[in-house]
Design an enzyme around this catalytic site. Sequence first.
Site, PDB file in Angstrom:
ATOM      1  N   LYS A   1      45.543  17.762  36.293  1.00  0.00           N
ATOM      2  CA  LYS A   1      46.777  17.151  36.776  1.00  0.00           C
ATOM      3  C   LYS A   1      47.663  16.733  35.608  1.00  0.00           C
ATOM      4  O   LYS A   1      47.161  16.369  34.546  1.00  0.00           O
ATOM      5  CB  LYS A   1      46.454  15.894  37.602  1.00  0.00           C
ATOM      6  CG  LYS A   1      45.701  16.146  38.891  1.00  0.00           C
ATOM      7  CD  LYS A   1      45.516  14.830  39.641  1.00  0.00           C
ATOM      8  CE  LYS A   1      45.003  15.070  41.053  1.00  0.00           C
ATOM      9  NZ  LYS A   1      44.907  13.806  41.818  1.00  0.00           N
TER      10      LYS A   1
ATOM     11  N   ARG B   1      57.603   1.390  44.353  1.00  0.00           N
ATOM     12  CA  ARG B   1      58.860   1.294  45.111  1.00  0.00           C
ATOM     13  C   ARG B   1      58.550   0.994  46.576  1.00  0.00           C
ATOM     14  O   ARG B   1      57.406   1.101  47.018  1.00  0.00           O
ATOM     15  CB  ARG B   1      59.584   2.640  45.057  1.00  0.00           C
ATOM     16  CG  ARG B   1      58.737   3.751  45.644  1.00  0.00           C
ATOM     17  CD  ARG B   1      59.461   5.058  45.865  1.00  0.00           C
ATOM     18  NE  ARG B   1      58.661   5.953  46.673  1.00  0.00           N
ATOM     19  CZ  ARG B   1      57.678   6.721  46.232  1.00  0.00           C
ATOM     20  NH1 ARG B   1      57.371   6.722  44.963  1.00  0.00           N
ATOM     21  NH2 ARG B   1      57.000   7.483  47.062  1.00  0.00           N
TER      22      ARG B   1
ATOM     23  N   TYR C   1      37.569  17.757  42.060  1.00  0.00           N
ATOM     24  CA  TYR C   1      38.401  18.177  43.191  1.00  0.00           C
ATOM     25  C   TYR C   1      37.721  17.806  44.497  1.00  0.00           C
ATOM     26  O   TYR C   1      36.581  18.214  44.753  1.00  0.00           O
ATOM     27  CB  TYR C   1      38.656  19.686  43.131  1.00  0.00           C
ATOM     28  CG  TYR C   1      39.427  20.206  44.331  1.00  0.00           C
ATOM     29  CD1 TYR C   1      40.781  19.939  44.470  1.00  0.00           C
ATOM     30  CD2 TYR C   1      38.796  20.950  45.326  1.00  0.00           C
ATOM     31  CE1 TYR C   1      41.491  20.397  45.572  1.00  0.00           C
ATOM     32  CE2 TYR C   1      39.500  21.414  46.436  1.00  0.00           C
ATOM     33  CZ  TYR C   1      40.844  21.131  46.555  1.00  0.00           C
ATOM     34  OH  TYR C   1      41.548  21.579  47.634  1.00  0.00           O
TER      35      TYR C   1
HETATM   36  C1  MV4 Z   1      43.784  15.507  44.599  1.00  0.00           C
HETATM   37  C2  MV4 Z   1      43.284  16.355  45.618  1.00  0.00           C
HETATM   38  C3  MV4 Z   1      41.920  16.623  45.620  1.00  0.00           C
HETATM   39  N1  MV4 Z   1      41.117  16.081  44.664  1.00  0.00           N
HETATM   40  N2  MV4 Z   1      42.939  14.998  43.675  1.00  0.00           N
HETATM   41  C4  MV4 Z   1      48.395  16.151  45.561  1.00  0.00           C
HETATM   42  C5  MV4 Z   1      49.582  15.391  45.056  1.00  0.00           C
HETATM   43  C6  MV4 Z   1      49.071  14.312  44.206  1.00  0.00           C
HETATM   44  N3  MV4 Z   1      49.797  13.127  44.453  1.00  0.00           N
HETATM   45  C7  MV4 Z   1      47.631  14.200  44.493  1.00  0.00           C
HETATM   46  N4  MV4 Z   1      47.257  15.383  45.206  1.00  0.00           N
HETATM   47  C8  MV4 Z   1      45.958  15.721  45.409  1.00  0.00           C
HETATM   48  N5  MV4 Z   1      45.086  15.202  44.528  1.00  0.00           N
HETATM   49  C9  MV4 Z   1      41.652  15.291  43.718  1.00  0.00           C
HETATM   50  N6  MV4 Z   1      40.840  14.789  42.777  1.00  0.00           N
HETATM   51  C10 MV4 Z   1      44.173  16.868  46.559  1.00  0.00           C
HETATM   52  C11 MV4 Z   1      45.524  16.556  46.460  1.00  0.00           C
HETATM   53  C12 MV4 Z   1      46.368  17.083  47.507  1.00  0.00           C
HETATM   54  C13 MV4 Z   1      46.995  16.238  48.423  1.00  0.00           C
HETATM   55  C14 MV4 Z   1      46.888  14.865  48.352  1.00  0.00           C
HETATM   56  C15 MV4 Z   1      47.501  14.056  49.270  1.00  0.00           C
HETATM   57  C16 MV4 Z   1      48.216  14.611  50.306  1.00  0.00           C
HETATM   58  C17 MV4 Z   1      48.353  15.965  50.414  1.00  0.00           C
HETATM   59  C18 MV4 Z   1      47.746  16.800  49.483  1.00  0.00           C
HETATM   60  C19 MV4 Z   1      47.879  18.182  49.590  1.00  0.00           C
HETATM   61  C20 MV4 Z   1      47.281  18.983  48.674  1.00  0.00           C
HETATM   62  C21 MV4 Z   1      46.530  18.448  47.624  1.00  0.00           C
END
Ligand code: MV4
Length: 446
Positions: A158, A291, A202
Amino acid sequence: MFQKILIANRGEIALRIQRACRELGISTVAVHSTADAEAMHVRLSDESVCIGPPPAKDSYLNIPAILSAASITGADAIHPGYGFLSENASFADMVDAHGLTFIGPSAEHIGMMGDKIAAKTAMAAVGVPLVPGSDGELPDLETARETAARIGYPVLIKAAAGGGGRGMKVARDPSEIEDAFRLARTESRTAFGNDAVYMEKYLDKPRHIELQIMADNHGNVVHFGERDCSLQRRHQKVLEEAGSPAISAVQRDALGETATAALRKLGYRNAGTLEFLYQDGQFAFIEMNTRLQVEHPVTEMLCDVDLVREQIRVASGARLGYEQRDVTFTGHAIECRITAEDPVTFVPTPGRVTAYHAPGGLGVRIDSALYAGYFVPPFYDSLIAKLIVHAPTREAAINRLRRALDEFAVVGIKTTIALHQRIVNDPEFQAGDYTIHWLEKFVARG
Ligand code: MV4
């Protein structure tokens, strides 16, 4: 208390903030681009100042124009709403330097939480659980390999400056780590001008649960429970609920206790939201938003609190005036984000609204700046209305939402009302049985 607040935003959120100001006896200054001269937030404010041409970078993001508007009108505080300048630490700093009050957290906290690595480091230090991952930034590919081997595949790389999914890359096994690391770096550099990246395990089927908190300038911090924001498409939230159908009152209290203790230790002020992924009964912090959020009304309905009023009060130096045990959670609330988009293709549909009828009745709230005859401009976010329902149970809230959506008429442009009608009638949604991947599949199967 403030006498006059400049609202550095547009649309429904500018109106939302005006309403709180009016009830507090505070006069309001609207700012607007030339594209928004006829907008409702301009019509309903006490004063207004045109701050530039339609592109946001020349108007709603134009810091000198906004500070000049505040100075000319004698405003003593600025509310940034969401989006635009709301999480710009240097804007918060400049507002203070001009002798005005920024209605939000300190510039230091905005800056800290804007850096996702700094945010995680700070939260871990005050006892908030994280997703297993790298110890801060990944300096090189070798560290990426070692970290992935330690925490186990699949992993996610990330962007430190990210959020909203940009610069995020999955590596399912060691053969994918090099590409994921390089791509995440390159994308982060291009998108944010910062190539710092970090790694997390993940999670394959989490829910997105966020916790609303509010802090005064005297060390008092309370939480207003969680929102379930799992229903997203391409990182855009579509429907949110409070509370989460997956979280018990005991879990809410425990998470709230951890989060409020943490923010007290950090000296955080004003409104904030901690974002968690929830999977297999565990919460893991991922990011913090400094926010007011689009979906704050579901929390307001659940807790019978005016969060914007609270933001203004605490920014003026007032004490919260209540404790955690005074915060109550009653019934269930759901919000539909209605956008000017095709409900199937999601292509934006700016244009003239020729007729408009909003639903009403018990437990129905509309936050919108729409009116019959309004032209939805093509320059900004496509959100045109939020429909929020509140009822004693989730089942009653869904029934109320269905009937409110059926009453809603927006004529002249396509909207996502039809998508929301389909979601509300889906048995899996009705069962509360969904993760962050549910909506993409629902949309794809048509
Ligand atoms: C993740 C995840 C799975 N595992 N982190 C997407 C945007 C960012 N703000 C964080 N996100 C994610 N982080 C880990 N370790 C999956 C996502 C993610 C997601 C998170 C919240 C709402 C929708 C999403 C859609 C795809 C991936």
